[in-house]
Design a protein around this motif. Structure first.
Motif, PDB file in Angstrom:
ATOM      1  N   PRO A  21       0.725  -1.084  -0.140  1.00 42.74           N
ATOM      2  CA  PRO A  21      -0.036  -0.104   0.037  1.00 42.74           C
ATOM      3  C   PRO A  21       0.784   1.216   0.050  1.00 42.74           C
ATOM      4  O   PRO A  21       1.833   1.239   0.459  1.00 42.74           O
ATOM      5  CB  PRO A  21      -0.686  -0.131   1.346  1.00 42.74           C
ATOM      6  CG  PRO A  21      -0.713  -1.455   1.378  1.00 42.74           C
ATOM      7  CD  PRO A  21       0.477  -1.991   1.073  1.00 42.74           C
ATOM      8  N   ALA A  22       0.448   2.408  -0.762  1.00 44.85           N
ATOM      9  CA  ALA A  22       1.085   3.676  -0.781  1.00 44.85           C
ATOM     10  C   ALA A  22       1.423   4.155   0.540  1.00 44.85           C
ATOM     11  O   ALA A  22       0.574   4.214   1.387  1.00 44.85           O
ATOM     12  CB  ALA A  22       0.352   4.645  -1.638  1.00 44.85           C
ATOM     13  N   GLY A  23       2.478   4.515   0.765  1.00 44.35           N
ATOM     14  CA  GLY A  23       3.205   5.200   2.204  1.00 44.35           C
ATOM     15  C   GLY A  23       3.451   4.279   3.358  1.00 44.35           C
ATOM     16  O   GLY A  23       4.008   4.617   4.242  1.00 44.35           O
ATOM     17  N   GLU A  24       3.487   2.861   2.722  1.00 47.30           N
ATOM     18  CA  GLU A  24       3.874   1.659   3.979  1.00 47.30           C
ATOM     19  C   GLU A  24       5.318   1.734   3.729  1.00 47.30           C
ATOM     20  O   GLU A  24       5.909   1.760   3.021  1.00 47.30           O
ATOM     21  CB  GLU A  24       3.211   0.441   3.435  1.00 47.30           C
ATOM     22  CG  GLU A  24       3.553  -0.554   4.725  1.00 47.30           C
ATOM     23  CD  GLU A  24       2.928  -2.046   4.367  1.00 47.30           C
ATOM     24  OE1 GLU A  24       3.466  -3.034   4.809  1.00 47.30           O
ATOM     25  OE2 GLU A  24       1.549  -2.032   3.879  1.00 47.30           O
ATOM     26  N   ARG A  25       5.612   1.968   5.227  1.00 45.58           N
ATOM     27  CA  ARG A  25       7.348   1.816   5.528  1.00 45.58           C
ATOM     28  C   ARG A  25       7.989   0.498   5.224  1.00 45.58           C
ATOM     29  O   ARG A  25       7.230  -0.501   5.914  1.00 45.58           O
ATOM     30  CB  ARG A  25       7.544   2.637   6.805  1.00 45.58           C
ATOM     31  CG  ARG A  25       7.186   4.135   6.620  1.00 45.58           C
ATOM     32  CD  ARG A  25       7.582   4.943   7.457  1.00 45.58           C
ATOM     33  NE  ARG A  25       7.356   6.206   7.540  1.00 45.58           N
ATOM     34  CZ  ARG A  25       7.613   6.945   8.281  1.00 45.58           C
ATOM     35  NH1 ARG A  25       8.305   6.960   9.451  1.00 45.58           N
ATOM     36  NH2 ARG A  25       7.258   8.546   8.156  1.00 45.58           N
ATOM     37  N   SER A  57      13.786   7.963   2.575  1.00 44.34           N
ATOM     38  CA  SER A  57      14.202   7.229   3.755  1.00 44.34           C
ATOM     39  C   SER A  57      13.682   7.824   4.911  1.00 44.34           C
ATOM     40  O   SER A  57      13.753   8.935   5.047  1.00 44.34           O
ATOM     41  CB  SER A  57      15.717   7.114   3.741  1.00 44.34           C
ATOM     42  OG  SER A  57      16.201   6.612   4.724  1.00 44.34           O
ATOM     43  N   HIS A  58      13.294   7.110   5.714  1.00 47.67           N
ATOM     44  CA  HIS A  58      12.605   7.638   7.241  1.00 47.67           C
ATOM     45  C   HIS A  58      13.419   6.979   8.460  1.00 47.67           C
ATOM     46  O   HIS A  58      13.428   5.664   8.439  1.00 47.67           O
ATOM     47  CB  HIS A  58      11.168   7.095   7.172  1.00 47.67           C
ATOM     48  CG  HIS A  58      10.309   7.643   5.911  1.00 47.67           C
ATOM     49  ND1 HIS A  58       9.763   8.905   5.839  1.00 47.67           N
ATOM     50  CD2 HIS A  58       9.897   7.000   4.739  1.00 47.67           C
ATOM     51  CE1 HIS A  58       9.249   9.154   4.558  1.00 47.67           C
ATOM     52  NE2 HIS A  58       9.243   7.707   4.232  1.00 47.67           N
ATOM     53  N   GLY A  62       9.760   3.962  13.691  1.00 54.94           N
ATOM     54  CA  GLY A  62       8.878   3.659  12.337  1.00 54.94           C
ATOM     55  C   GLY A  62       9.375   3.834  11.208  1.00 54.94           C
ATOM     56  O   GLY A  62       8.749   4.124  10.149  1.00 54.94           O
ATOM     57  N   GLY A  63      10.913   3.845  11.111  1.00 56.31           N
ATOM     58  CA  GLY A  63      11.542   3.903   9.937  1.00 56.31           C
ATOM     59  C   GLY A  63      11.301   3.083   8.656  1.00 56.31           C
ATOM     60  O   GLY A  63      10.596   2.250   8.869  1.00 56.31           O
ATOM     61  N   PHE A  65      11.618   2.670   4.295  1.00 57.86           N
ATOM     62  CA  PHE A  65      11.393   3.245   3.025  1.00 57.86           C
ATOM     63  C   PHE A  65      10.245   3.332   2.423  1.00 57.86           C
ATOM     64  O   PHE A  65       9.171   2.429   2.656  1.00 57.86           O
ATOM     65  CB  PHE A  65      12.328   2.540   1.904  1.00 57.86           C
ATOM     66  CG  PHE A  65      14.016   2.583   2.372  1.00 57.86           C
ATOM     67  CD1 PHE A  65      14.882   3.684   1.752  1.00 57.86           C
ATOM     68  CD2 PHE A  65      14.589   1.788   3.153  1.00 57.86           C
ATOM     69  CE1 PHE A  65      16.062   3.682   2.066  1.00 57.86           C
ATOM     70  CE2 PHE A  65      15.978   1.599   3.358  1.00 57.86           C
ATOM     71  CZ  PHE A  65      16.701   2.699   2.906  1.00 57.86           C
ATOM     72  N   THR A  66       9.849   4.427   1.569  1.00 54.37           N
ATOM     73  CA  THR A  66       8.508   4.545   0.857  1.00 54.37           C
ATOM     74  C   THR A  66       8.898   5.003  -0.316  1.00 54.37           C
ATOM     75  O   THR A  66       9.929   5.677  -0.730  1.00 54.37           O
ATOM     76  CB  THR A  66       7.549   5.320   1.390  1.00 54.37           C
ATOM     77  OG1 THR A  66       8.217   6.831   1.760  1.00 54.37           O
ATOM     78  CG2 THR A  66       7.097   5.161   2.889  1.00 54.37           C
ATOM     79  N   LEU A  67       8.163   4.590  -1.480  1.00 53.98           N
ATOM     80  CA  LEU A  67       8.306   5.232  -2.812  1.00 53.98           C
ATOM     81  C   LEU A  67       8.093   6.825  -2.788  1.00 53.98           C
ATOM     82  O   LEU A  67       7.367   7.295  -1.950  1.00 53.98           O
ATOM     83  CB  LEU A  67       7.130   4.565  -3.643  1.00 53.98           C
ATOM     84  CG  LEU A  67       7.118   3.062  -4.052  1.00 53.98           C
ATOM     85  CD1 LEU A  67       5.975   3.056  -4.933  1.00 53.98           C
ATOM     86  CD2 LEU A  67       8.580   2.829  -4.559  1.00 53.98           C
ATOM     87  N   SER A  68       9.012   7.472  -3.368  1.00 57.39           N
ATOM     88  CA  SER A  68       8.931   9.032  -3.309  1.00 57.39           C
ATOM     89  C   SER A  68       7.947   9.512  -4.155  1.00 57.39           C
ATOM     90  O   SER A  68       7.576  10.810  -3.787  1.00 57.39           O
ATOM     91  CB  SER A  68      10.286   9.422  -3.983  1.00 57.39           C
ATOM     92  OG  SER A  68      10.431   9.088  -5.177  1.00 57.39           O
TER      93      SER A  68
END
Length: 132
Positions: A21-25, A57-58, A62-63, A65-68
């Motif tokens: 899902p979009a935004g999932e880390r 990169s987060h 709760g870090g 990666f997510t699609l930019s």
């Protein structure tokens, strides 16, 4: 034209990331497990993909990666160039050729046209299509 193993693995990792899902880390460990790409390679590639602006990169608990950007706004060309550099069909198109034929070559002026066509073809394939 043949993709290197790293470019191929980058496509595999990004395709897997796009199926979440979009935004999932996502972590390198999760994507390595999901795809079979060795963890050290996944870590290296995710760093490169983040450096190229394809992943965000987060840090922190709760870090990950997510699609930019949305998967349909990321192309196969974007992924390949993130790992391989600019798409060029021959060394002479980047101005750094030491070819013995360079001074007399009648094909060289046309190779950039070929490179642009290949870049266009790869650019027409979205990450959404690859993730299906």
């Amino acid at each position: 034209m043949k993709l290197s193993h790293l470019a191929d693995y980058a496509v595999v990792l990004m395709s897997a990331a796009a199926r979440f899902p979009a935004g999932e880390r996502l972590s390198a460990t999760l994507l390595a497990d999901e795809t079979g790409v060795p963890l050290p390679t996944a870590q290296k590639l995710m760093g490169q993909l983040a450096g190229a602006g394809l992943l965000d990169s987060h840090r922190g608990a709760g870090g990950g990666f997510t699609l930019s950007r949305p998967a349909d706004a990321i192309s196969l060309a974007d992924i390949v160039e993130a790992v391989e550099g600019p798409i060029a069909m021959s060394a002479c198109t980047n101005g750094k050729s030491d070819c013995a034929l360079d001074a007399h070559c009648r094909v060289k002026p046309h190779m950039s046209v070929v490179g642009h066509a290949v870049r266009g073809a790869l650019g027409a394939v979205s990450l959404t299509e690859l993730a299906r």
